[in-house]
Design a protein around this motif. Structure first.
Motif, mmCIF file in Angstrom:
data_model
loop_
_atom_site.group_PDB
_atom_site.id
_atom_site.type_symbol
_atom_site.label_atom_id
_atom_site.label_comp_id
_atom_site.label_asym_id
_atom_site.label_seq_id
_atom_site.Cartn_x
_atom_site.Cartn_y
_atom_site.Cartn_z
ATOM 1 N N GLU A 7 0.844 -1.186 0.000
ATOM 2 C CA GLU A 7 0.000 0.000 0.000
ATOM 3 C C GLU A 7 0.880 1.236 0.000
ATOM 4 O OE1 GLU A 7 -2.869 0.120 3.132
ATOM 5 O OE2 GLU A 7 -3.293 -2.003 2.948
ATOM 6 N N PRO A 9 1.799 4.785 1.078
ATOM 7 C CA PRO A 9 1.397 5.584 2.239
ATOM 8 C C PRO A 9 0.733 6.889 1.823
ATOM 9 C CG PRO A 9 3.768 5.630 1.945
ATOM 10 C CD PRO A 9 3.227 4.660 0.957
ATOM 11 N N THR A 10 -0.191 7.342 2.649
ATOM 12 C CA THR A 10 -0.841 8.629 2.399
ATOM 13 C C THR A 10 -0.190 9.670 3.294
ATOM 14 O OG1 THR A 10 -2.531 8.136 4.050
ATOM 15 C CG2 THR A 10 -3.037 7.586 1.768
ATOM 16 N N TYR A 11 0.119 10.792 2.715
ATOM 17 C CA TYR A 11 0.789 11.872 3.441
ATOM 18 C C TYR A 11 -0.211 12.990 3.705
ATOM 19 C CZ TYR A 11 5.064 9.426 2.331
ATOM 20 O OH TYR A 11 6.047 8.482 2.250
ATOM 21 N N GLU A 12 -1.006 12.819 4.758
ATOM 22 C CA GLU A 12 -1.976 13.828 5.142
ATOM 23 C C GLU A 12 -1.260 14.954 5.891
ATOM 24 O OE1 GLU A 12 -4.757 11.661 7.466
ATOM 25 O OE2 GLU A 12 -5.508 10.519 5.757
ATOM 26 N N CYS A 16 1.908 14.704 8.539
ATOM 27 C CA CYS A 16 3.187 15.312 8.137
ATOM 28 C C CYS A 16 3.643 16.362 9.140
ATOM 29 C CB CYS A 16 3.066 15.930 6.755
ATOM 30 S SG CYS A 16 2.904 14.736 5.428
ATOM 31 N N LYS A 79 3.167 4.398 9.290
ATOM 32 C CA LYS A 79 1.760 4.770 9.072
ATOM 33 C C LYS A 79 1.105 5.216 10.386
ATOM 34 C CE LYS A 79 0.882 1.512 5.394
ATOM 35 N NZ LYS A 79 0.072 0.391 4.979
#
Length: 101
Positions: A7, A9-12, A16, A79
Motif C-alpha cells: 500500500e 502511504p498517504t501523506y496527510e 506530516c 503509518k
C-alpha cells in the motif's frame, strides 16, 4: 486476480506536521555535532566546503532535508494513526538511518 499487498502511504497534512515536529525535536536534541544522517552530512560537506563557510545556512539546509526525509521515511514505515505515533515516528527515524559519533 492477485490483490496488491503493498500500500502506498498517504501523506496527510496533520500526520506530516506532527512527524515534522518529531523530526525537528530529534534534530535539535541529537545536535548537528553528534549525529550523521546516512549520507546526508557527507553531501552537505561537498556542497558547503570549508570549516566556517555558510555554517548557519548549512545547518538550516541540513535540518530542512533531515525533516523532509524524516516525514517521508517515518510515515512510510510506521503509518502513524494519531499525533503521538507521528511524533514518535519523526523522532525515531534518525535512529533508523542515523550514525552516531
Amino acid at each position: 486476480m492477485i490483490d496488491s499487498v503493498f500500500e502506498v502511504p498517504t501523506y496527510e497534512f496533520a500526520a506530516c506536521a506532527f512527524t515534522a515536529l518529531g523530526a525537528i525535536v530529534a534534530f535539535g536534541k541529537l545536535s548537528h555535532a553528534r549525529v550523521k544522517t546516512w549520507a546526508l552530512s557527507y553531501l552537505f560537506d561537498i556542497a558547503f566546503p570549508g570549516k566556517d563557510s555558510n555554517k548557519v545556512l548549512r545547518i538550516f539546509m541540513e535540518c530542512l532535508v533531515f525533516v523532509a526525509l524524516g516525514i517521508i521515511v517515518a510515515i512510510a514505515v510506521t503509518k502513524p494513526a494519531n499525533p503521538m505515533q507521528a511524533i514518535a515516528a519523526g523522532m525515531s527515524w534518525a535512529a533508523l538511518l542515523g550514525k552516531f559519533k
